[in-house]
Structures are given as structure tokens and as C-alpha cells.
Design a protein around this motif. Structure first.
Motif, PDB file in Angstrom:
ATOM      1  N   ALA A   1       0.906  -1.153   0.313  1.00 56.94           N
ATOM      2  CA  ALA A   1       0.260   0.072  -0.106  1.00 56.94           C
ATOM      3  C   ALA A   1       0.670   0.974   0.552  1.00 56.94           C
ATOM      4  CB  ALA A   1      -1.026  -0.147   1.093  1.00 56.94           C
TER       5      ALA A   1
ATOM      6  N   THR B   1      -4.076   2.952  -2.239  1.00 55.29           N
ATOM      7  CA  THR B   1      -5.654   1.989  -1.669  1.00 55.29           C
ATOM      8  C   THR B   1      -5.340   0.728  -2.769  1.00 55.29           C
ATOM      9  OG1 THR B   1      -6.548   4.174  -0.806  1.00 55.29           O
ATOM     10  CG2 THR B   1      -7.962   1.708  -1.527  1.00 55.29           C
TER      11      THR B   1
ATOM     12  N   GLY C   1      -2.549  -1.947  -2.591  1.00 54.95           N
ATOM     13  CA  GLY C   1      -2.914  -2.688  -1.435  1.00 54.95           C
ATOM     14  C   GLY C   1      -3.921  -4.066  -2.288  1.00 54.95           C
TER      15      GLY C   1
END
Length: 389
Positions: A115, A312, A315
């Protein structure tokens, strides 16, 4: 009559510019989102009110903002520009963080690392923009490293970690500090708005329905040893992480030792609350229109949004990739929690999973990449400091 004219000329009304009005409206929107919509009020109320405070017009030479020597805001802002406040925030975060999920599920640490993709992707984007758009004022012909430092400070926004973003900006790009701080904290507060669309876009319903076993119980000895070993390992590898991770792990040791509860309680309540008030208020007040409403600030906000979205997505996509090689499937939603907005992004992952299956409890699994993201963003920041300082 002359005294009346003199009074008017000394009033704020006579010096009110459209930029001040615009920023005051922005500050009011922040306060509205915090109070009416519940978007991280502990962050947005001080920042929003600070924006209003910092854009109150004064007669030239009579200002009271963070840029004016002698004002109370200027003295408090000293803790921001010198990097004092961010480690204190980390001390409080450590004192309120439970690393048990991370210790019990070490494989999920990889999601916290994945991430951080947005940090480095945005760094590259900022370098390209700085080279081809001189009006953004990111590069300096007399300082070859100026563009790289500015790009690194902007990229850290992708870690969704306000204190780390402030810490890096204060060292690498002080002139971008206010913009980067407001951008980082704004996107942290808007996690419940920004992340769910990305989650739904990148996952199928079947993936969102994946259930994960609860983490194993962790002994008190393991919880005590973790901050000590974590500090030694991280700082030996990247010494520049010491100010942030040193405070994070120290705060956690206060919590887990069982013999310093008073100190831990102070760190996670009175101390972190006091620092948050001062940091939020002065960061907001640093957004005075004359310094903030520029093409460079707009570019920083746009790059910050890209950084957060890419982190975002990084991840989530890594979790999907991991599932191709393992029997014990990971719910990809928890990959979004790899950004270090603790515990907001973990709660969002849990909420989205429960929207598909009310009996699917992901909060503890999501906390693992979430706290790993805190460590990961600090390590990424330390690496950039080593290279660019």
C-alpha cells in the motif's frame, strides 16, 4: 470623518480579498463535514477553524497568522516546522495501538508494504510535472535536488499519514509544508468517501465475501518484545526512522508493559489531544490565500489524491495476487487498510465486507495491514530522507 475613514482602512473589511473569502468558505466546509457528517472531527474541526483563522484579513504589518513573527500561532507553528509535533503524535498512536493482529499474522505485513506504492508512483509523477511545467515552481535550476525533495514530500501523502507527511515536508520542502499537511489530513479524513468506490471497482462480490479466521492469541511477552525488536530492526536498517518509529514503539511499550499505565494513558489522551489541537489549528492557519491559492498548491492536492488512490489500489491488488499462490485466501478488502490511516481504513474495510455479509468480521484482520502501513510509511519516509537529505 477622518477617524471614521481611518478606522475603516484599518479594518479587515478594507483588506478582504476574494482569496480570503474562498479559503474561509473552504474552512467552513471542513467544519461542516466534521460536525454534520462526522468526517474525522478531531482533525477537521481544528484544521477548518484554523483555515478561517488564518484567512482573516489584517492591515499589512498587523497580521496574527503563522507567518507573522511574534504571534501566538507563529510560536505554536514552530512545533510543526521543526518536526516536534509529528513524533509526539506517534507517541500517542503507539500508546493506543494494539499490534497483536500484526504479530499473529505476519504474512499480512506485505499488504502494508504494497500500500506504499502510491508514494513512489506519485514521486515519479511529481518529478515529471516539475520538469515540464515550470510554473508549478517545484524545481530550482540552482538546486538540482530541489525537485526530488519536493516530489518526495508530495509522494508521502500516499501513505495517508499526516504526521509523517509533515515530518518529511519540514525537512525536504518547508515551503510546501502547509499545502502538504492540509492535503494529507484532508484525505485521511475522507477515507470513508474515497476508499469504498476503489474497493468495489477492484474486487468481485465473491472476493468481498471471503471470511478469514480470527488471529491467534498473543502472549504478553510477545507484545512486550515486539516494540523493542521492531525498533532495533527498523532503525538499524533505516536510521532516519528513529524520530517517528522510536516514539511509536516507545508509546506501545508504555501500553503493553502493564506497569506504566498512567504514562500510556497520558500519551494516548491528554498529550496526543493537546498536540492535535495545536497542530491542526496552526496547519489550517498556514493556508493563507496569498500563499495557498497557487497552481502549485492545486497540483499538490491533485497529486495527493492520486497517491492515496494508488496506495489503496496497491494494497487490494497485492492481496488478489497473493491469493493466486495460497490456499488460505485473503479478503482483498483488507489490502485497502494498508494505508496508515489508523483505524479509519480498517473500519472502512470491515464496513464494506459487512455490507455483503453482516456476519463477516474483518476488523482485526484489517488492523494488521493498517498498523503495518504506519510502520511502512515511516520506513519509506526514512529511506527518502537518507537519499535526499
Amino acid at each position: 470623518m477622518e477617524w471614521l475613514i481611518g478606522f475603516f482602512e484599518a479594518s479587515g473589511i478594507a483588506h478582504l480579498a476574494w482569496g480570503n473569502l474562498l479559503m474561509i468558505v473552504v474552512g467552513c466546509v471542513f467544519v461542516y463535514l466534521a460536525i454534520a457528517r462526522g468526517f474525522e472531527p478531531l482533525l477537521l474541526v481544528p484544521i477548518g477553524f484554523g483555515i478561517i483563522l488564518g484567512n482573516m484579513p489584517f492591515e499589512p504589518g498587523m497580521g496574527q497568522g503563522v507567518y507573522d513573527q511574534g504571534s501566538v500561532l507563529n510560536y505554536i507553528y514552530f512545533g510543526v516546522i521543526t518536526g516536534i509535533f509529528p513524533p509526539l503524535i506517534f507517541l500517542g498512536i503507539g500508546a493506543m495501538t494494539d499490534f497483536s493482529a500484526l504479530i499473529a499474522q505476519p504474512r499480512l505485513i506485505l499488504l502494508g508494504a504494497a500500500a506504499q506504492l502510491g508514494i513512489f508512483f506519485t514521486l515519479i509523477m511529481a518529478i515529471v510535472l516539475g520538469q515540464y511545467f515550470p510554473f508549478l515552481d517545484l524545481a530550482d535550476p540552482n538546486d538540482p535536488l530541489r525537485l526530488l525533495r519536493a516530489a518526495a514530500a508530495i509522494g508521502i501523502i500516499g501513505g495517508a499519514d499526516g504526521p509523517t507527511a509533515i515530518f518529511i515536508a519540514s525537512r525536504l520542502a518547508p515551503d510546501l509544508l502547509g499545502t502538504i499537511a492540509v492535503s494529507a489530513y484532508s484525505y485521511m479524513a475522507l477515507v470513508p468517501v474515497i476508499q469504498p468506490p476503489i474497493m468495489y471497482l477492484l474486487t468481485s462480490r465473491e472476493e468481498r465475501l471471503i471470511r478469514m479466521p480470527p488471529p491467534a492469541e498473543i502472549s504478553r511477552t510477545q507484545r512486550i518484545l515486539f516494540p523493542i525488536i521492531g525498533l532495533i530492526v527498523c532503525v538499524l536498517i533505516v536510521p532516519d526512522t528513529l524520530p517517528l518509529l522510536g516514539m511509536l514503539f516507545f508509546g506501545n511499550l508504555l501500553k503493553e508493559s502493564g506497569v506504566t499505565e498512567r504514562l500510556a494513558r497520558t500519551a494516548r489522551s491528554a498529550l496526543i489531544d493537546s498536540v492535535t489541537i495545536m497542530l491542526g489549528l496552526t496547519v489550517g492557519a498556514s493556508t493563507q490565500a496569498s500563499n495557498f491559492l497557487t497552481p502549485r498548491s492545486i497540483a499538490v492536492f491533485a497529486l495527493g489524491a492520486c497517491a492515496f488512490a494508488i496506495s489503496t489500489a496497491g494494497g487490494i491488488l497485492f492481496a488478489k495476487l497473493y491469493n493466486l499462490f495460497t490456499r488460505n485466501k485473503i479478503n482483498p478488502l483488507i489490502g485497502a487498510a494498508g494505508v496508515s490511516a489508523v483505524p479509519m481504513s480498517a473500519r472502512v474495510a470491515h464496513t464494506v465486507a459487512q455490507a455483503e455479509d453482516p456476519q463477516n468480521f474483518l476488523i482485526w484482520q484489517a488492523m494488521c495491514p493498517n498498523v503495518a502501513g504506519v510502520i511502512g510509511s515511516a520506513v519509506a519516509a526514512g529511506v527518502l530522507l537518507v537519499i535526499l537529505r
